[in-house]
Design a protein around this motif. Structure first.
Motif, PDB file in Angstrom:
ATOM      1  N   TYR A  58       0.838  -1.207   0.000  1.00  0.00           N
ATOM      2  CA  TYR A  58       0.000   0.000   0.000  1.00  0.00           C
ATOM      3  C   TYR A  58       0.874   1.259   0.000  1.00  0.00           C
ATOM      4  O   TYR A  58       0.658   2.197  -0.779  1.00  0.00           O
ATOM      5  N   GLU A 116      -8.855   7.738  -0.377  1.00  0.00           N
ATOM      6  CA  GLU A 116      -8.156   7.285  -1.588  1.00  0.00           C
ATOM      7  C   GLU A 116      -8.151   8.401  -2.638  1.00  0.00           C
ATOM      8  O   GLU A 116      -7.125   8.663  -3.271  1.00  0.00           O
ATOM      9  N   ALA A 161       2.702   1.590  -3.259  1.00  0.00           N
ATOM     10  CA  ALA A 161       1.806   2.025  -4.335  1.00  0.00           C
ATOM     11  C   ALA A 161       1.628   3.540  -4.334  1.00  0.00           C
ATOM     12  O   ALA A 161       1.071   4.103  -5.280  1.00  0.00           O
ATOM     13  N   ARG A 162       2.086   4.190  -3.272  1.00  0.00           N
ATOM     14  CA  ARG A 162       2.048   5.658  -3.236  1.00  0.00           C
ATOM     15  C   ARG A 162       3.419   6.257  -3.493  1.00  0.00           C
ATOM     16  O   ARG A 162       3.644   7.440  -3.247  1.00  0.00           O
ATOM     17  N   PRO A 195      -8.936  -0.374   0.958  1.00  0.00           N
ATOM     18  CA  PRO A 195      -7.681   0.189   1.468  1.00  0.00           C
ATOM     19  C   PRO A 195      -7.389  -0.342   2.881  1.00  0.00           C
ATOM     20  O   PRO A 195      -8.286  -0.433   3.708  1.00  0.00           O
ATOM     21  N   PHE A 237      -1.343   5.502 -10.443  1.00  0.00           N
ATOM     22  CA  PHE A 237      -2.031   5.515  -9.145  1.00  0.00           C
ATOM     23  C   PHE A 237      -3.157   4.507  -9.184  1.00  0.00           C
ATOM     24  O   PHE A 237      -3.875   4.390 -10.177  1.00  0.00           O
ATOM     25  N   LEU A 238      -3.290   3.760  -8.075  1.00  0.00           N
ATOM     26  CA  LEU A 238      -4.426   2.849  -7.941  1.00  0.00           C
ATOM     27  C   LEU A 238      -5.210   3.225  -6.690  1.00  0.00           C
ATOM     28  O   LEU A 238      -4.653   3.227  -5.585  1.00  0.00           O
ATOM     29  N   ALA A 239      -6.481   3.577  -6.874  1.00  0.00           N
ATOM     30  CA  ALA A 239      -7.367   3.763  -5.726  1.00  0.00           C
ATOM     31  C   ALA A 239      -7.916   2.387  -5.377  1.00  0.00           C
ATOM     32  O   ALA A 239      -8.594   1.766  -6.190  1.00  0.00           O
ATOM     33  N   PHE A 240      -7.571   1.932  -4.167  1.00  0.00           N
ATOM     34  CA  PHE A 240      -7.881   0.550  -3.806  1.00  0.00           C
ATOM     35  C   PHE A 240      -9.363   0.357  -3.487  1.00  0.00           C
ATOM     36  O   PHE A 240     -10.024   1.248  -2.956  1.00  0.00           O
TER      37      PHE A 240
END
Lengths: 438, 256
Positions: free
Chosen positions: A392, B157, A395-396, B93, B87-90
């Protein structure tokens, strides 16, 4: 430590046994006999499964007690600065009991607060000291507690009279000597009714890791919180990586009294620590936080006890462990609720974060609940950092190492928040330092 | 094939999860300024596709190519993909206990801008972006996603996307778990982010987000493959008639 050690007897004629008034000499002699009579605990025995007791058998007569670690001056300077900035109420530098210096206690003395050496307290406050010394940490607890009981020299005595409030911490800097030294520090703390105290009990020093013999320390801390008192006790272990250390802490708190215990462990080669609070009157509350960060070949063995001797008492433990390299930790947490102690609450949590293969953690919750009217829970986890958390953060855009550092810092952050201000920076520094080159 | 016009393109992507192939050769090219939507029933592989493209360790890309702004994506670690502009918005999260939203975003932005970057504008930027998404200021000092509701997590997100300002955003079921007000806020955040340079890929089961974020292209994914593509009208048809007819047309079972 690898070779089997013979038990070493404390001889009959040594100066430690001749110190103090008759009652004290008797207690010391009793402790000596108890130590000599008790066998080295067998490895299978409760609390000795994870640590070889032979590590704590030491011949005091061959110990030299001269040099102190170079970095001591640096730390004393930092804390003297904290004192001058008003972050501390007073600073005590205790060189293995051989020399004890007191800094900045004039104001506290005017308040009637007693901070002095244990040997002086024995002479000046005989009633108080005789009543409390050996009450909680004595030969009945175990062989090594008996050893301290016979050999302590010297220690610290703190008495906060009823109703007195010490806002800022009193800081004890207890420095172990260098190679082949042995020290037996002791502290007795009595916090009066409605009184308040924050005590930082820092164990540092010890031999440098340069091949010379390791130093040894066996400490005992006894604390009493009288009704409605509030006490905060912060233990910091940052001894050198070749020091063998044993510490037994016991506190007893009365009706309405509150005790916060924070155990911060970073140092030592082999460290065995035991923290216990007895809740002795309705409304008493004890909270404990543990934070241990082991690296290299460090070995830690911790035991905590919350003993509910009275009904309507509450206890909570949050003991966190982070290990890297080949470090090892065992945690045993006992909650005991007596048969007559109704309506108690007791919680315990031990979380272990293993940063690499090769580390090892054990967690053993022990519940002795003799009363049915209780709220009690315990939880334990042992495992690596959740790779999904790392992903996570990655990924940022955050790099792997930095992600690991952030997650570990997050893991310990609630505990760090409890640490008094004058220590916070140094503790954060210890954590950061141990997260380098992950 | 490297698509020079596209800001984001991938071709013949195959993804395995625990040894099972869940994405079976998917290709797409997104030109700057374009919004694409991949729709499909549950289990069609659309979340696996977006997670795999981001570099999720649980999803293995076993074949295909992917390029982001000319960079070969599949040679990069997840953090490098992010810094390259992805970018991936999960969908779900994770909570990161002990790490505040502000500290997390500061570290993320700093890693995007480089270690020497001036971060003095960060506080102001965060405050502005939070206000834009109707996120209470108190969230800045709360631990990331720790105890957040489903809707709060989705907003956070979008906040991250908005602060990090990537070139390409994959939004995985960002509309799920949102009530209508939250959906509008989140959609406004996406529209605000979108401009003629950005590529956006919406991955969604339902059409309702597409009422507020208008896609240029809609693709239907069934059983690991894109089986149909069309304009926005395709989404409406799916909303009316479900997925079965597309599957039947493609000779596939639509699944759940």
């Amino acid at each position: 430590m690898s070779e089997a050690k013979h038990d070493i007897i404390i001889p009959d004629i040594i100066p430690e046994l001749e110190r103090g008034p008759l009652w004290l000499r008797q207690k010391r002699r009793f402790s000596r006999e108890a130590y000599n009579d008790a066998p080295i605990p067998p490895r299978g025995l409760h609390l000795w499964r994870y640590t070889d007791p032979a590590a704590f058998v030491v011949d005091r007569t061959t110990s030299s007690d001269t040099a102190y670690h170079d970095n001591y001056d640096v730390i004393e300077k930092v804390e003297l600065h904290n004192l001058s900035e008003g972050h501390l109420s007073g600073l005590v530098s205790d060189f293995g009991g051989r020399e004890i210096r007191f800094h900045g206690f004039d104001r506290l003395r005017d308040q009637g607060i007693v901070v002095t050496t244990l040997s002086e307290a024995v002479e000046r406050y005989p009633g108080l000291v005789e009543r409390y010394l050996y009450e909680l940490v004595n030969a009945g607890v175990g062989k090594f507690e008996a050893m301290n009981g016979a050999l302590w020299n010297d220690g610290i005595f703190i008495h906060v009279p009823d109703g007195e409030v010490i806002e800022k911490p009193i800081h004890l800097l207890r420095e172990a000597g260098s190679s082949d030294s042995a020290q037996f520090p002791r502290a007795l703390v009595v916090v009066g009714q409605n009184a308040q105290l924050t005590l930082i009990d820092e164990y540092g020093g010890g031999a440098a890791g340069n091949g010379s013999g390791g130093s040894y320390s066996n400490g005992a801390v006894e604390m009493f919180g009288l009704p409605d008192s509030r006490t905060r006790y912060v233990m910091l272990q940052r001894q050198s990586s070749v020091t063998t250390s044993y510490l037994t802490h016991r506190a007893r708190i009365d009706r309405g009294a509150n005790m916060l215990t924070i155990a911060l462990s970073f140092g030592g080669a082999v460290t065995k620590q035991n923290f216990g609070v007895t809740l002795n009157g309705p409304g008493a509350e004890s909270n404990m936080y543990g934070l241990l960060f082991g690296s290299g070949n460090q070995h830690f063995d911790n035991h905590t006890i919350h003993h509910h001797a009275s009904g309507q008492t509450r206890s909570d433990i949050d003991f966190k462990v982070v290990l890297r390299d080949r470090a090892v930790s065992a945690y045993t947490g006992l909650i005991r609720i007596d048969r007559m102690a109704k309506s108690c609450e007791a919680y315990q949590e031990n979380r272990n974060l293993l940063l690499n293969l090769g580390t090892r953690a054990e967690t053993i919750p022990e519940l002795e609940i003799l009363n049915e009217d209780v709220m009690c829970s315990h939880g334990a986890t042992i495992g690596p950092i959740d790779p999904m958390m790392v992903f996570y953060l990655q990924a940022r855009g955050i790099r792997h190492q930095e992600a690991v550092r952030m997650i570990v810092s997050g893991f310990v952050s609630d505990t760090l928040r409890q640490v008094p201000r004058d220590l916070q920076e140094r503790i954060t520094g210890f954590v950061t330092q141990r997260l380098e080159h992950i | 094939m490297k698509n020079r016009k596209a800001v984001f393109s991938f071709s013949d992507i195959h993804v395995e999860v625990e040894g099972k192939e869940v994405v079976k050769g998917v290709s797409l090219a997104i030109a700057p300024g374009e919004i694409h939507a991949i729709m499909g029933p549950n289990g069609s592989g659309k979340s696996s596709l977006s997670n795999a493209l981001m570099g999720h360790p649980g999803y293995e890309i076993t074949g295909g190519e992917a390029y982001l702004d000319g960079n070969n994506l599949l040679e990069m670690e997840a953090d490098e993909r992010s810094r390259a502009g992805l970018f991936l918005a999960f969908q779900y999260p994770l909570a990161i206990p002990g790490v505040t939203v502000a500290n997390f975003l500061r570290a993320a932005l700093k890693s995007q801008r480089g270690p020497e970057a001036d971060m003095s504008d960060f506080r102001k930027l965060l405050k502005k972006k939070m206000a834009g998404l109707s996120i209470d200021e108190s969230f800045a000092t709360r631990y990331l996603n720790d105890g957040f509701s489903g809707g709060e997590k989705k907003r956070i997100e979008i906040l991250q996307m908005s602060v990090l300002n990537p070139k390409v955003a994959l939004l995985d079921e960002t509309d799920s778990g949102l009530d209508i007000d939250a959906l509008k806020t989140v959609a406004a955040g996406i529209n605000q982010f979108h401009d003629e340079t950005k590529g956006i890929l919406l991955v969604t089961h339902y059409q309702r987000l597409l009422n507020y974020v208008k896609p240029h292209h809609v693709h239907v994914m069934i059983d690991g493959r894109l089986v149909k593509s069309g304009g926005p009208e395709l989404a409406l048809k799916l909303e009316e008639s479900g997925y079965d007819w597309v599957g039947a047309e493609a000779g596939l079972k639509a699944g759940a």
